[in-house]
Design a protein around this motif. Structure first.
Motif, PDB file in Angstrom:
ATOM      1  N   PHE A 298      16.424  -3.818   5.014  1.00 32.92           N
ATOM      2  CA  PHE A 298      15.283  -3.172   4.371  1.00 32.92           C
ATOM      3  C   PHE A 298      14.152  -2.838   5.344  1.00 32.92           C
ATOM      4  O   PHE A 298      13.542  -1.776   5.264  1.00 32.92           O
ATOM      5  CB  PHE A 298      14.767  -4.050   3.227  1.00 32.92           C
ATOM      6  N   SER A 299      13.876  -3.736   6.260  1.00 31.41           N
ATOM      7  CA  SER A 299      12.801  -3.483   7.238  1.00 31.41           C
ATOM      8  C   SER A 299      13.138  -2.280   8.110  1.00 31.41           C
ATOM      9  O   SER A 299      12.271  -1.460   8.430  1.00 31.41           O
ATOM     10  CB  SER A 299      12.587  -4.718   8.112  1.00 31.41           C
ATOM     11  N   ARG A 300      14.423  -2.159   8.480  1.00 29.06           N
ATOM     12  CA  ARG A 300      14.833  -1.015   9.301  1.00 29.06           C
ATOM     13  C   ARG A 300      14.717   0.290   8.506  1.00 29.06           C
ATOM     14  O   ARG A 300      14.412   1.344   9.084  1.00 29.06           O
ATOM     15  CB  ARG A 300      16.265  -1.227   9.796  1.00 29.06           C
ATOM     16  N   ALA A 301      14.942   0.218   7.209  1.00 29.08           N
ATOM     17  CA  ALA A 301      14.790   1.407   6.356  1.00 29.08           C
ATOM     18  C   ALA A 301      13.336   1.875   6.360  1.00 29.08           C
ATOM     19  O   ALA A 301      13.052   3.079   6.508  1.00 29.08           O
ATOM     20  CB  ALA A 301      15.249   1.109   4.933  1.00 29.08           C
ATOM     21  N   LEU A 302      12.414   0.918   6.219  1.00 23.59           N
ATOM     22  CA  LEU A 302      10.996   1.271   6.210  1.00 23.59           C
ATOM     23  C   LEU A 302      10.542   1.772   7.581  1.00 23.59           C
ATOM     24  O   LEU A 302       9.732   2.705   7.676  1.00 23.59           O
ATOM     25  CB  LEU A 302      10.154   0.059   5.783  1.00 23.59           C
ATOM     26  N   ASN A 303      11.071   1.186   8.651  1.00 23.75           N
ATOM     27  CA  ASN A 303      10.723   1.647  10.008  1.00 23.75           C
ATOM     28  C   ASN A 303      11.209   3.072  10.257  1.00 23.75           C
ATOM     29  O   ASN A 303      10.513   3.879  10.884  1.00 23.75           O
ATOM     30  CB  ASN A 303      11.325   0.701  11.059  1.00 23.75           C
ATOM     31  N   LEU A 304      12.416   3.373   9.761  1.00 25.64           N
ATOM     32  CA  LEU A 304      12.950   4.723   9.936  1.00 25.64           C
ATOM     33  C   LEU A 304      12.115   5.738   9.160  1.00 25.64           C
ATOM     34  O   LEU A 304      11.921   6.872   9.609  1.00 25.64           O
ATOM     35  CB  LEU A 304      14.414   4.788   9.486  1.00 25.64           C
ATOM     36  N   PHE A 305      11.601   5.314   8.011  1.00 25.27           N
ATOM     37  CA  PHE A 305      10.737   6.201   7.233  1.00 25.27           C
ATOM     38  C   PHE A 305       9.463   6.546   8.017  1.00 25.27           C
ATOM     39  O   PHE A 305       8.984   7.683   7.978  1.00 25.27           O
ATOM     40  CB  PHE A 305      10.374   5.549   5.899  1.00 25.27           C
ATOM     41  N   GLU A 306       8.928   5.563   8.737  1.00 28.71           N
ATOM     42  CA  GLU A 306       7.745   5.816   9.566  1.00 28.71           C
ATOM     43  C   GLU A 306       8.064   6.867  10.637  1.00 28.71           C
ATOM     44  O   GLU A 306       7.256   7.751  10.918  1.00 28.71           O
ATOM     45  CB  GLU A 306       7.269   4.512  10.229  1.00 28.71           C
ATOM     46  N   LYS A 307       9.259   6.774  11.221  1.00 30.95           N
ATOM     47  CA  LYS A 307       9.673   7.765  12.225  1.00 30.95           C
ATOM     48  C   LYS A 307       9.861   9.139  11.580  1.00 30.95           C
ATOM     49  O   LYS A 307       9.549  10.172  12.169  1.00 30.95           O
ATOM     50  CB  LYS A 307      10.980   7.331  12.893  1.00 30.95           C
ATOM     51  N   MET A 308      10.373   9.126  10.363  1.00 29.10           N
ATOM     52  CA  MET A 308      10.571  10.377   9.627  1.00 29.10           C
ATOM     53  C   MET A 308       9.234  11.091   9.417  1.00 29.10           C
ATOM     54  O   MET A 308       9.121  12.308   9.619  1.00 29.10           O
ATOM     55  CB  MET A 308      11.232  10.064   8.264  1.00 29.10           C
ATOM     56  N   LYS A 309       8.218  10.327   9.045  1.00 28.04           N
ATOM     57  CA  LYS A 309       6.884  10.903   8.869  1.00 28.04           C
ATOM     58  C   LYS A 309       6.334  11.416  10.198  1.00 28.04           C
ATOM     59  O   LYS A 309       5.725  12.488  10.254  1.00 28.04           O
ATOM     60  CB  LYS A 309       5.924   9.859   8.289  1.00 28.04           C
ATOM     61  N   LEU A 324      11.813   2.639  -2.303  1.00 28.39           N
ATOM     62  CA  LEU A 324      11.352   1.749  -3.377  1.00 28.39           C
ATOM     63  C   LEU A 324      12.316   0.580  -3.568  1.00 28.39           C
ATOM     64  O   LEU A 324      11.891  -0.536  -3.876  1.00 28.39           O
ATOM     65  CB  LEU A 324      11.189   2.540  -4.680  1.00 28.39           C
ATOM     66  N   SER A 325      13.610   0.833  -3.393  1.00 22.67           N
ATOM     67  CA  SER A 325      14.595  -0.262  -3.464  1.00 22.67           C
ATOM     68  C   SER A 325      14.332  -1.279  -2.363  1.00 22.67           C
ATOM     69  O   SER A 325      14.400  -2.492  -2.593  1.00 22.67           O
ATOM     70  CB  SER A 325      16.016   0.290  -3.325  1.00 22.67           C
ATOM     71  N   ALA A 326      14.003  -0.781  -1.157  1.00 17.71           N
ATOM     72  CA  ALA A 326      13.693  -1.679  -0.042  1.00 17.71           C
ATOM     73  C   ALA A 326      12.448  -2.508  -0.347  1.00 17.71           C
ATOM     74  O   ALA A 326      12.410  -3.723  -0.115  1.00 17.71           O
ATOM     75  CB  ALA A 326      13.490  -0.866   1.239  1.00 17.71           C
ATOM     76  N   CYS A 327      11.418  -1.860  -0.878  1.00 19.74           N
ATOM     77  CA  CYS A 327      10.178  -2.565  -1.229  1.00 19.74           C
ATOM     78  C   CYS A 327      10.436  -3.632  -2.295  1.00 19.74           C
ATOM     79  O   CYS A 327       9.857  -4.720  -2.255  1.00 19.74           O
ATOM     80  CB  CYS A 327       9.127  -1.575  -1.734  1.00 19.74           C
ATOM     81  N   ALA A 328      11.311  -3.309  -3.265  1.00 20.60           N
ATOM     82  CA  ALA A 328      11.621  -4.253  -4.335  1.00 20.60           C
ATOM     83  C   ALA A 328      12.262  -5.520  -3.775  1.00 20.60           C
ATOM     84  O   ALA A 328      11.915  -6.640  -4.160  1.00 20.60           O
ATOM     85  CB  ALA A 328      12.539  -3.601  -5.368  1.00 20.60           C
ATOM     86  N   TYR A 329      13.198  -5.353  -2.835  1.00 21.04           N
ATOM     87  CA  TYR A 329      13.887  -6.513  -2.260  1.00 21.04           C
ATOM     88  C   TYR A 329      12.971  -7.311  -1.332  1.00 21.04           C
ATOM     89  O   TYR A 329      13.074  -8.530  -1.248  1.00 21.04           O
ATOM     90  CB  TYR A 329      15.133  -6.059  -1.496  1.00 21.04           C
ATOM     91  N   LEU A 330      12.064  -6.617  -0.642  1.00 19.45           N
ATOM     92  CA  LEU A 330      11.175  -7.298   0.299  1.00 19.45           C
ATOM     93  C   LEU A 330       9.925  -7.850  -0.382  1.00 19.45           C
ATOM     94  O   LEU A 330       9.176  -8.619   0.232  1.00 19.45           O
ATOM     95  CB  LEU A 330      10.751  -6.333   1.414  1.00 19.45           C
TER      96      LEU A 330
END
Length: 560
Positions: A298-309, A324-330
């Protein structure tokens, strides 16, 4: 001189005709919906008065305006009054009704066209087949297939390919293969459609055989084979096809990255993701983010989103659902709230999928009120949305509210499923609503036609145990139609600890030990129960039994 006057007259008529056409077109675009029928009649009168019935483009626009302002019958009347209606007018109205998803209107316009002995265009029949496939109305598609044959379209490669695709999408692979075999000629598009059909149903060998026999192939051919292998989990063969492909487009790369992600091969997916470089599109980023989420990175998913932005790639609704699924689990509520704000700021469409992801994220992160706000704000709710909010309310002990939502769900005509009752019974358990829980559990089979699974029995055992009905809970476990698991027995044992009932607790422990004699937690549970009653000799016996059997308790750790 006479010639010049005639020429000037013709130019004047042309300008007048052009002006009238533009004026009427402008009038059509500014129709007031509250008075649309009277306005349409006025415009129709102008068309008749000024002799503009021969302007096919203007009539097409006018008829479409009739349809879009909720007057399809008026459009039908006009078409039927025309002495020699252009086939394109009927075809246009068929297209408009199909795109709008109105089957009854489409049927009326289609029958009207045929009543004039006119033949639908190839484009219209292609659209009809896509409509029948999209709405899964196989019987109507077969009926139109018969009409196409009677009207002499059996040699039309485009329509035959459309038929092949239609049969594949409605699950009739036998008919799809028959259409393909009987085609008088097959181009690369037809071959690709057949490979895609084989791929959809996992017929890898047939897809590969056809692929190898094709005289020519394109990117779509190679992509279909990559997808076919990935679908059956043969990622190694898919990668071989990908590496051998002479023509790789963004779809090829995305399909292969998706295949690696779904098989858990994140390193291989990352390697391709990096190699793509500037060729990456929003789908590529979404695929990689979703791959991380499914692998619980999940953390890697959120980090990749930052790179996407950072690379100014515009996220889509799919991106938001994965994040949102990542946020729910974290439990990352702050990040989840930022994503929700981003959705509102970018005016992304909150459909049932994205809405359900928001509800799920909020209640799992502690924001049950925000989850309710999202739920009540959804214009359309599916079973997953209703289930999410019922489960969320139950987890927070809002049993009465969960029941109220369930009643509203039934009032809306949504049929509950097994997950609905897991949430409902869990809500009753966390709120001590024993009579309500008993009632809903008994109605599952008799009223709703849902066979209770082990999860439902587990919820009932938990409900009865928490409320002190230990004998009833034990009897329920004994009469279960399936073998009780450690979760069911463990739930009852915890209730025994809560109510300090050693007699039932010892019986439960014996069953737990029969299921897993080497689970140290079972011994610890029993030891703690004896200790709470100051039965120190029994505590020592329990610990000695652990030592003799070589059972060790796993060290505890906090999940905070």
């Amino acid at each position: 001189m006479h010639h010049v006057l005639s020429l000037n007259l013709m130019n004047s008529i042309t300008k007048t005709f052009s002006f009238l056409t533009d004026y009427i077109t402008f009038s059509l675009s500014n129709i007031n919906n509250s008075q649309n029928l009277s306005q349409l009649k006025q415009i129709h009168a102008q068309i008749l008065t000024n002799g503009l019935l021969n302007s096919t483009a203007l009539l097409t626009h006018f008829l479409a305006s009739c349809y879009h302002t909720a007057n399809p019958q008026y459009a039908m009347q006009i078409l039927q009054r025309l002495r020699r209606p252009e086939p394109s007018l009927w075809n246009s109205m068929i297209r408009v009704s199909l795109v709008s998803g109105k089957f009854m209107d489409f049927r009326d316009f289609y029958n009207g066209l045929r009543s004039f002995q006119l033949v639908p265009s190839t484009t219209v029949y292609s659209l009809i087949l896509r409509f029948c496939a999209g709405f899964d109305v196989a019987q109507f598609g077969k009926m139109f297939h018969c009409q196409m044959l009677m009207l002499g379209f059996e040699s039309d490669v485009i329509l035959q390919t459309g038929l092949l695709d239609f049969y594949a999408k409605v699950g009739d692979l036998v008919s799809a293969r028959k259409v393909f075999v009987e085609m008088p000629e097959r181009d690369v598009v037809a071959n690709n459609a057949m490979i895609a059909a084989f791929s959809k149903y996992g017929h890898v060998e047939e897809a590969k055989k056809l692929f190898d026999s094709m005289p020519e192939s394109d990117c779509c051919s190679w992509n279909s084979m990559i997808t076919c292998y990935c679908k059956v989990g043969d990622v190694a063969s898919a990668r071989l096809v990908f590496d051998q492909s002479p023509r790789k487009d963004v779809i090829s790369w995305n399909a292969m990255i998706d295949g690696h992600c779904k098989s858990g091969e994140l390193m291989s997916a990352e390697e391709l993701f990096v190699r793509m470089g500037a060729a990456r599109n929003a789908v590529t980023w979404n695929t990689m983010i979703t791959g991380y989420v499914h692998s619980q990175e999940f953390s890697r998913a959120l980090n990749l989103f930052e790179k996407m932005k950072a690379e100014n790639v515009m996220p889509t609704e799919v991106t938001m659902v994965s994040l949102l699924s990542a946020c729910a689990y974290l439990g990352a509520l702050e990040m989840g709230e930022w994503i929700h704000t981003f959705i509102r700021r970018k005016r992304l469409r909150v459909d049932v999928v994205l809405g359900n992801a928001l509800i799920d994220m909020y209640w799992k992160c502690g924001g049950i009120e925000a989850a309710l706000d999202v739920f009540h704000g959804l214009q359309v709710k599916n079973i997953f949305c209703w289930n999410s909010i019922i489960v969320g309310l139950g987890m927070y002990g809002y049993g009465k509210q969960a029941i109220d939502i369930f009643v509203s769900m039934e009032r809306e005509g949504i049929k509950p499923d097994g997950i609905t009752f897991v949430g409902l019974l869990s809500a009753c358990s966390h709120s001590g609503l024993v009579p309500e829980g008993r009632s809903y559990f008994s109605q599952m089979r008799s009223f709703y036609g849902i066979e209770p699974a082990i999860e439902h029995y587990g919820c009932m055992v938990d409900l009865l145990g928490r409320s002190g009905f230990l004998e009833e809970a034990l009897e329920l476990v004994k009469t279960m139609p399936m073998q009780p698991n450690t979760v069911v027995w463990g739930s009852l044992f915890q209730a025994c600890q809560m109510h300090k009932d050693t007699e039932i607790g010892e019986k439960v422990t014996q069953n737990l030990l029969e299921l897993d004699a080497h689970d140290g937690a079972n011994y610890v549970f029993l030891s703690n129960l004896y200790a709470s009653l100051k039965r120190w000799n029994d505590v020592n016996v329990c610990r000695k039994s652990m030592m003799e059997r070589g059972v060790h308790k796993s060290p505890g750790c906090s999940s905070l």
